[in-house]
Design a protein around this motif. Structure first.
Motif, PDB file in Angstrom:
ATOM      1  N   SER A  41       0.831  -1.210   0.000  1.00 34.99           N
ATOM      2  CA  SER A  41       0.000   0.000   0.000  1.00 34.99           C
ATOM      3  C   SER A  41       0.865   1.259   0.000  1.00 34.99           C
ATOM      4  CB  SER A  41      -0.931   0.005   1.209  1.00 34.99           C
ATOM      5  OG  SER A  41      -1.840  -1.075   1.143  1.00 34.99           O
ATOM      6  N   THR A  42       1.991   1.202   0.722  1.00 35.87           N
ATOM      7  CA  THR A  42       2.914   2.338   0.720  1.00 35.87           C
ATOM      8  C   THR A  42       3.446   2.587  -0.683  1.00 35.87           C
ATOM      9  OG1 THR A  42       3.561   1.860   2.999  1.00 35.87           O
ATOM     10  CG2 THR A  42       5.059   3.231   1.701  1.00 35.87           C
ATOM     11  N   LEU A  43       3.766   1.510  -1.402  1.00 37.89           N
ATOM     12  CA  LEU A  43       4.234   1.645  -2.785  1.00 37.89           C
ATOM     13  C   LEU A  43       3.153   2.244  -3.671  1.00 37.89           C
ATOM     14  CD1 LEU A  43       6.236   1.050  -5.109  1.00 37.89           C
ATOM     15  CD2 LEU A  43       5.170  -1.214  -5.281  1.00 37.89           C
ATOM     16  N   VAL A  44       1.918   1.766  -3.521  1.00 38.38           N
ATOM     17  CA  VAL A  44       0.817   2.277  -4.344  1.00 38.38           C
ATOM     18  C   VAL A  44       0.618   3.772  -4.107  1.00 38.38           C
ATOM     19  CG1 VAL A  44      -1.691   2.190  -4.666  1.00 38.38           C
ATOM     20  CG2 VAL A  44      -0.366   0.072  -4.553  1.00 38.38           C
ATOM     21  N   VAL A  45       0.657   4.180  -2.849  1.00 35.51           N
ATOM     22  CA  VAL A  45       0.484   5.606  -2.520  1.00 35.51           C
ATOM     23  C   VAL A  45       1.636   6.441  -3.092  1.00 35.51           C
ATOM     24  CG1 VAL A  45       0.481   7.262  -0.611  1.00 35.51           C
ATOM     25  CG2 VAL A  45      -0.944   5.206  -0.489  1.00 35.51           C
ATOM     26  N   ARG A  46       2.853   5.946  -2.939  1.00 37.43           N
ATOM     27  CA  ARG A  46       3.997   6.700  -3.462  1.00 37.43           C
ATOM     28  C   ARG A  46       3.960   6.794  -4.980  1.00 37.43           C
ATOM     29  NH1 ARG A  46      10.497   5.707  -2.400  1.00 37.43           N
ATOM     30  NH2 ARG A  46      11.192   7.242  -3.943  1.00 37.43           N
ATOM     31  N   ARG A  49       1.367   9.342  -6.034  1.00 42.99           N
ATOM     32  CA  ARG A  49       1.832  10.721  -5.844  1.00 42.99           C
ATOM     33  C   ARG A  49       2.834  11.129  -6.914  1.00 42.99           C
ATOM     34  NH1 ARG A  49       4.186  11.479  -0.153  1.00 42.99           N
ATOM     35  NH2 ARG A  49       4.166  13.668  -0.832  1.00 42.99           N
ATOM     36  N   GLU A  50       3.751  10.213  -7.255  1.00 42.95           N
ATOM     37  CA  GLU A  50       4.775  10.561  -8.244  1.00 42.95           C
ATOM     38  C   GLU A  50       4.185  10.670  -9.647  1.00 42.95           C
ATOM     39  OE1 GLU A  50       8.627   9.108  -8.119  1.00 42.95           O
ATOM     40  OE2 GLU A  50       8.760   9.021  -5.923  1.00 42.95           O
ATOM     41  N   LEU A  51       3.234   9.811  -9.971  1.00 46.18           N
ATOM     42  CA  LEU A  51       2.571   9.921 -11.270  1.00 46.18           C
ATOM     43  C   LEU A  51       1.778  11.220 -11.363  1.00 46.18           C
ATOM     44  CD1 LEU A  51       1.396   6.220 -11.643  1.00 46.18           C
ATOM     45  CD2 LEU A  51       2.921   7.429 -13.233  1.00 46.18           C
ATOM     46  N   ARG A  56       0.685  12.993 -14.854  1.00 48.84           N
ATOM     47  CA  ARG A  56      -0.036  11.873 -15.471  1.00 48.84           C
ATOM     48  C   ARG A  56      -1.420  11.750 -14.839  1.00 48.84           C
ATOM     49  NH1 ARG A  56       4.183   8.130 -16.869  1.00 48.84           N
ATOM     50  NH2 ARG A  56       6.025   9.390 -17.390  1.00 48.84           N
ATOM     51  N   ARG A  57      -2.427  11.850 -15.631  1.00 48.03           N
ATOM     52  CA  ARG A  57      -3.793  11.657 -15.133  1.00 48.03           C
ATOM     53  C   ARG A  57      -3.942  10.186 -14.750  1.00 48.03           C
ATOM     54  NH1 ARG A  57      -8.269  11.100 -18.484  1.00 48.03           N
ATOM     55  NH2 ARG A  57     -10.291  11.400 -17.490  1.00 48.03           N
ATOM     56  N   LYS A  78      -0.789  11.445   3.417  1.00 47.65           N
ATOM     57  CA  LYS A  78       0.560  11.690   2.901  1.00 47.65           C
ATOM     58  C   LYS A  78       0.666  12.993   2.122  1.00 47.65           C
ATOM     59  CE  LYS A  78       3.412   8.380   4.074  1.00 47.65           C
ATOM     60  NZ  LYS A  78       4.698   8.688   4.734  1.00 47.65           N
ATOM     61  N   ASP A  79      -0.401  13.352   1.418  1.00 47.79           N
ATOM     62  CA  ASP A  79      -0.358  14.538   0.558  1.00 47.79           C
ATOM     63  C   ASP A  79      -1.700  15.266   0.634  1.00 47.79           C
ATOM     64  OD1 ASP A  79       0.061  16.436  -1.393  1.00 47.79           O
ATOM     65  OD2 ASP A  79       0.954  15.031  -2.833  1.00 47.79           O
ATOM     66  N   PRO A  80      -1.900  16.073   1.679  1.00 47.96           N
ATOM     67  CA  PRO A  80      -3.202  16.734   1.884  1.00 47.96           C
ATOM     68  C   PRO A  80      -3.590  17.681   0.748  1.00 47.96           C
ATOM     69  CG  PRO A  80      -1.839  16.857   3.872  1.00 47.96           C
ATOM     70  CD  PRO A  80      -0.960  16.369   2.783  1.00 47.96           C
ATOM     71  N   GLU A  81      -2.617  18.111  -0.058  1.00 49.98           N
ATOM     72  CA  GLU A  81      -2.913  19.048  -1.146  1.00 49.98           C
ATOM     73  C   GLU A  81      -3.337  18.342  -2.430  1.00 49.98           C
ATOM     74  OE1 GLU A  81      -2.921  22.295  -0.477  1.00 49.98           O
ATOM     75  OE2 GLU A  81      -2.385  21.648   1.564  1.00 49.98           O
ATOM     76  N   LEU A  82      -3.065  17.045  -2.533  1.00 52.36           N
ATOM     77  CA  LEU A  82      -3.386  16.305  -3.759  1.00 52.36           C
ATOM     78  C   LEU A  82      -4.892  16.094  -3.864  1.00 52.36           C
ATOM     79  CD1 LEU A  82      -2.439  14.678  -6.239  1.00 52.36           C
ATOM     80  CD2 LEU A  82      -2.257  12.683  -4.740  1.00 52.36           C
ATOM     81  N   ARG A  83      -5.462  16.525  -4.978  1.00 52.96           N
ATOM     82  CA  ARG A  83      -6.906  16.374  -5.174  1.00 52.96           C
ATOM     83  C   ARG A  83      -7.202  14.951  -5.666  1.00 52.96           C
ATOM     84  NH1 ARG A  83      -9.015  19.933  -9.222  1.00 52.96           N
ATOM     85  NH2 ARG A  83      -6.992  19.698 -10.216  1.00 52.96           N
ATOM     86  N   VAL A  84      -8.093  14.293  -4.941  1.00 58.44           N
ATOM     87  CA  VAL A  84      -8.408  12.894  -5.213  1.00 58.44           C
ATOM     88  C   VAL A  84      -9.909  12.737  -5.392  1.00 58.44           C
ATOM     89  CG1 VAL A  84      -8.342  10.532  -4.300  1.00 58.44           C
ATOM     90  CG2 VAL A  84      -6.418  12.087  -3.897  1.00 58.44           C
TER      91      VAL A  84
END
Length: 444
Positions: A41-46, A49-51, A56-57, A78-84
């Motif tokens: 799960s840590t890998l998926v989250v990272r 974020r990097e994509l 990359r959409r 991990k990234d409160p600013e990332l829109r999900v």
């Protein structure tokens, strides 16, 4: 001179290679095998974020609503600013209410309302209903080994490239209908998404995560040898770095003696007299409940790399694993009768992906008159034996080794079907041989 194994460095190298192929590779897919507790799960989250940071959409495909919600919460932390975007069904209760409190998360049942977001997450079943959408540049498929190939086919047109992450040792995809007529064909709809993907695209980059951060040094060698013989992994901790102890001495009973053995060696087998029993074996059920009750009564404490000082082993950090739902229900009733609440009691299917400090397992073959394909499934035993950070206690009746020898595999051999190795018969013998070294015979 042999260089000491550095688990952190090994995991970092593997992650860097995976992200490089994902972000800069030329193939349409990248496959990652992850042993239990390796940081999937840590890998998926990272990777998400990097994509997203690379513009990359991204769409993320998980297998259950619980997995989707967990990934959304992890990303927001991990990234409160990332829109999900959290794409859900029209059922208003289809997602965790906690997601409403996250300002960066948009909830919608309509894909069009989430199309402009950097990351959109949903289940494979929901993605299959998305039509006439502009393809996403990238996808991450989580728990890819638990996804059937027909489910992958239903969503494959939605993305251009994908990262497939999963645990090959867990339970195979579930199908409610027989699929024998497709056995051996490269497009078998009941096969896992990964096996079908690689059958048609053998050139895709394949990686593995080499370190389990969940399993202690006492457990990783057995689980690796029994269930992952071709993709060996190591524990992220060394001998003695995790400790389980009790504030109250043993009373000499079977449950107390097996708990002492588990504290010392990481494993314990509480063996009841050989007998053929109903599936909800009353004696075995009471034995499981007694082990849990005594763990709490004796004031169990744990120490590890997360908390060097002793921390109480509370009920919420204990799990009981079974093969069948009626066994789980019987154990819940027995625990309630002993005044125990807060302990997770569930089947292997529902314990997948979860982690506890202590697990107590009712062996799938205990007291059985036969060894069916269901009870011999490698992934079922693997899940039950790989949920713990400190120790695992197995409760079983004597005679399982003899049962296995009396019931060799009788499954028909089908041409073109990849033989799963190790099979359940061999994996069970391997685990039993190890547990025999930590056996406590007990007649209740």
């Amino acid at each position: 001179m042999t260089t000491a194994f550095d688990p952190g460095a090994a995991a970092a190298r593997a992650t860097a290679a995976i992200l490089h192929d994902t972000l800069h590779g030329t193939e349409r897919g990248v496959v990652v095998d992850s042993p239990p507790g390796a940081g999937k799960s840590t890998l998926v989250v990272r990777a998400a974020r990097e994509l997203a940071a690379a513009g990359r959409r991204l769409m993320v495909v998980a297998q259950t609503n619980a997995q989707v919600d967990d990934l959304v919460l992890r990303l927001a932390e991990k990234d409160p600013e990332l829109r999900v975007g959290r794409l859900h069904s029209s059922d208003g209760e289809a997602f965790d209410p906690a997601l409403r409190e996250l300002p960066s998360v948009t909830l919608s049942a309509k894909p069009g309302e989430l199309a402009g977001l950097p990351v959109t997450i949903s289940t494979a079943a929901k993605w299959a209903y998305v039509k006439d959408a502009e393809p996403w540049e990238h996808a991450i498929v989580d728990e890819a080994y638990q996804m059937r190939s027909d489910a992958l086919l239903a969503v494959a047109g939605l993305f251009e490239r994908a990262l497939f992450v999963g645990d090959p040792g867990q339970l195979d995809p579930f199908s409610v209908v027989g699929a024998e007529q497709w056995a051996g064909l490269s497009y078998d709809p009941s096969a896992s998404a990964v096996s079908t993907l690689l059958a048609h695209n053998p050139q895709l980059p394949q990686h593995r995560l080499p370190v389990s951060w969940r399993l202690p040094a006492t457990a990783a060698p057995l689980v690796s040898r029994a269930f992952y013989p071709y993709t060996q992994f190591r524990s992220g901790t060394g001998p003695g770095e995790r400790r389980l102890a009790y504030g109250v001495p043993s009373d000499g009973s079977g449950p107390d003696r097996v708990l002492d053995e588990a504290a010392e060696s990481g494993w314990g087998l509480l063996e009841l007299p050989a007998r053929r029993t109903p599936r909800t074996d009353p004696e075995a059920v009471r034995a499981v409940a007694a082990v849990v009750r005594r763990t709490l009564d004796r004031g169990a404490v744990t120490s590890d790399e997360r908390s060097p000082g002793p921390a109480p082993l509370t009920a919420d950090r204990i799990a009981v694993g079974t093969a069948h739902r009626d066994q789980a229900a019987a154990i819940r009733t027995a625990l309630a009768g002993l005044g125990v609440t807060g302990v997770t009691v569930d089947t292997a299917n529902r314990l997948q992906g979860r982690e506890y400090d202590l697990t107590v397992v009712l062996h799938p073959l205990s007291g059985r008159p036969d060894a069916t394909a269901f009870h011999l499934e490698t992934g079922r035993l693997c899940v039950l034996a790989s949920r713990h950070r400190h120790a695992c206690v197995v409760v079983a009746r004597a005679g399982i080794a003899e049962l296995l020898d009396e019931h060799p595999s009788t499954e028909p051999v089908q041409l073109g079907v990849t033989v799963k190795f190790p099979d359940g018969w061999e994996a069970n013998h391997s685990v039993l041989a190890h547990l025999a070294e930590h056996r406590i015979a007990w007649r209740p």
